[in-house]
Design a protein around this motif. Structure first.
Motif, short mmCIF file in Angstrom:
data_model
loop_
_atom_site.label_atom_id
_atom_site.label_comp_id
_atom_site.label_asym_id
_atom_site.label_seq_id
_atom_site.Cartn_x
_atom_site.Cartn_y
_atom_site.Cartn_z
N ASN A 109 35.95 -16.60 -61.29
CA ASN A 109 35.85 -17.12 -62.65
C ASN A 109 34.54 -17.86 -62.88
N GLY A 110 33.92 -18.32 -61.82
CA GLY A 110 32.65 -19.04 -61.91
C GLY A 110 32.24 -19.53 -60.54
N LEU A 111 31.01 -20.05 -60.45
CA LEU A 111 30.46 -20.57 -59.20
C LEU A 111 30.23 -22.06 -59.28
N LEU A 112 30.54 -22.78 -58.20
CA LEU A 112 30.25 -24.20 -58.04
C LEU A 112 29.36 -24.34 -56.81
N LEU A 113 28.10 -24.65 -57.01
CA LEU A 113 27.15 -24.70 -55.90
C LEU A 113 26.72 -26.14 -55.66
N LEU A 114 27.06 -26.67 -54.49
CA LEU A 114 26.76 -28.05 -54.12
C LEU A 114 25.59 -28.06 -53.15
N GLY A 115 24.38 -28.18 -53.67
CA GLY A 115 23.18 -28.10 -52.84
C GLY A 115 22.84 -26.65 -52.58
N VAL A 116 21.87 -26.12 -53.29
CA VAL A 116 21.56 -24.69 -53.25
C VAL A 116 20.56 -24.39 -52.13
N GLU A 117 20.97 -23.48 -51.25
CA GLU A 117 20.05 -23.00 -50.21
C GLU A 117 18.98 -22.12 -50.84
N GLU A 118 17.81 -22.09 -50.21
CA GLU A 118 16.79 -21.13 -50.62
C GLU A 118 17.20 -19.79 -50.06
N ASP A 119 17.60 -18.88 -50.93
CA ASP A 119 18.20 -17.63 -50.51
C ASP A 119 17.93 -16.58 -51.58
N GLU A 120 17.80 -15.34 -51.19
CA GLU A 120 17.49 -14.26 -52.12
C GLU A 120 18.74 -13.61 -52.72
N THR A 121 19.91 -14.13 -52.39
CA THR A 121 21.15 -13.54 -52.92
C THR A 121 21.14 -13.62 -54.44
N PRO A 122 21.20 -12.48 -55.12
CA PRO A 122 21.21 -12.52 -56.59
C PRO A 122 22.53 -13.07 -57.11
N LEU A 123 22.47 -13.64 -58.29
CA LEU A 123 23.69 -14.13 -58.94
C LEU A 123 24.45 -12.97 -59.54
N ALA A 124 25.76 -12.99 -59.38
CA ALA A 124 26.59 -11.98 -60.04
C ALA A 124 26.45 -12.14 -61.54
N PRO A 125 26.45 -11.05 -62.28
CA PRO A 125 26.27 -11.15 -63.73
C PRO A 125 27.47 -11.76 -64.44
N ALA A 126 27.19 -12.42 -65.55
CA ALA A 126 28.21 -12.90 -66.50
C ALA A 126 29.18 -13.93 -65.94
N ILE A 127 28.82 -14.61 -64.88
CA ILE A 127 29.68 -15.64 -64.30
C ILE A 127 29.02 -17.00 -64.55
N PRO A 128 29.75 -17.96 -65.12
CA PRO A 128 29.18 -19.30 -65.30
C PRO A 128 28.95 -19.99 -63.96
N ILE A 129 27.94 -20.86 -63.93
CA ILE A 129 27.54 -21.49 -62.68
C ILE A 129 27.30 -22.98 -62.91
N LEU A 130 27.89 -23.81 -62.07
CA LEU A 130 27.59 -25.23 -62.04
C LEU A 130 26.87 -25.52 -60.73
N ILE A 131 25.67 -26.07 -60.86
CA ILE A 131 24.85 -26.45 -59.70
C ILE A 131 24.82 -27.98 -59.66
N ILE A 132 25.15 -28.53 -58.49
CA ILE A 132 25.05 -29.98 -58.30
C ILE A 132 24.10 -30.21 -57.14
N GLN A 133 23.13 -31.08 -57.35
CA GLN A 133 22.10 -31.37 -56.34
C GLN A 133 22.02 -32.86 -56.10
N GLY A 134 21.78 -33.26 -54.86
CA GLY A 134 21.45 -34.64 -54.54
C GLY A 134 19.97 -34.85 -54.76
N THR A 135 19.59 -35.91 -55.45
CA THR A 135 18.18 -36.13 -55.78
C THR A 135 17.31 -36.37 -54.54
N GLU A 136 17.91 -36.81 -53.43
CA GLU A 136 17.16 -37.10 -52.21
C GLU A 136 17.43 -36.07 -51.12
#
Length: 187
Positions: A109-136
């Protein structure tokens, strides 16, 4: 906290925790070298306080490949009767979630990404995404999340946890869980 269960099939053992009433389901995948307990506080808050069904899926071993972890997530979802869910993870667990979404779009139904790795994996189409990152975060720096969000500006949102490093899901679990809860309530 909910108790750990073990899924055993085809010569592998995968730990998982399934808690909360639903009806919105989340699957959380920890990063490399962490078990499902690493996201336990977030999962427990989202299950008990926000009313989500949360399935936390561990790895069969520390050296499991991304493909094996995707296979394990699918097997555990099938085992507990979970047809579809928001799929998310921390660091490498987020990469597993991205691959899972690409291979099993009908289950996501969607993606929840907690700290995104540098990776070439493409995002699946039409899926909502929440990205959460630590500022440090120097392991999965905020620039990774910003770069990924730039590839899907129409459906990707990004939020930062101020002063948090790579382990923000463990050091700032309630703050992280509230961001997820508010996003999913909005969605």
């Amino acid at each position: 906290m909910a108790e750990n269960s073990i899924f055993e099939a085809d010569g592998r053992s995968v730990s998982y925790v399934d808690e909360g009433p639903g009806p919105v389901a989340l699957v959380l995948i920890p990063g490399v070298g962490m078990d499902g307990g690493a996201l336990g506080s977030i999962g427990h808050y989202l299950a008990e306080e926000a009313g989500f069904r949360v399935l936390r899926v561990g790895a069969r071993s520390e050296d499991s490949t991304v493909a094996e972890r995707v296979e394990d997530v699918l097997a555990v979802m099938d085992h507990v009767g979970l047809e579809d869910a928001w799929i998310g993870g921390h660091g490498a667990g987020g990469t597993v979630a991205r691959v899972f979404a690409g291979e099993h779009t009908d289950r996501v139904n969607g993606l929840l990404l907690l700290g995104v790795e540098e990776d070439e994996t493409p995002l699946a189409p039409a899926i909502p995404i929440l990205i959460i990152q630590g500022t440090e975060d120097v392991v999965t720096p905020p620039a990774n999340g910003a770069a990924l969000q730039a590839t899907a500006t129409d459906r990707a949102s990004i939020t930062s946890i101020q002063g948090a490093d790579h382990f923000f899901p463990m050091t700032h679990p309630i703050e992280t869980a509230v961001v997820i809860e508010e996003y999913l309530d909005w969605d």
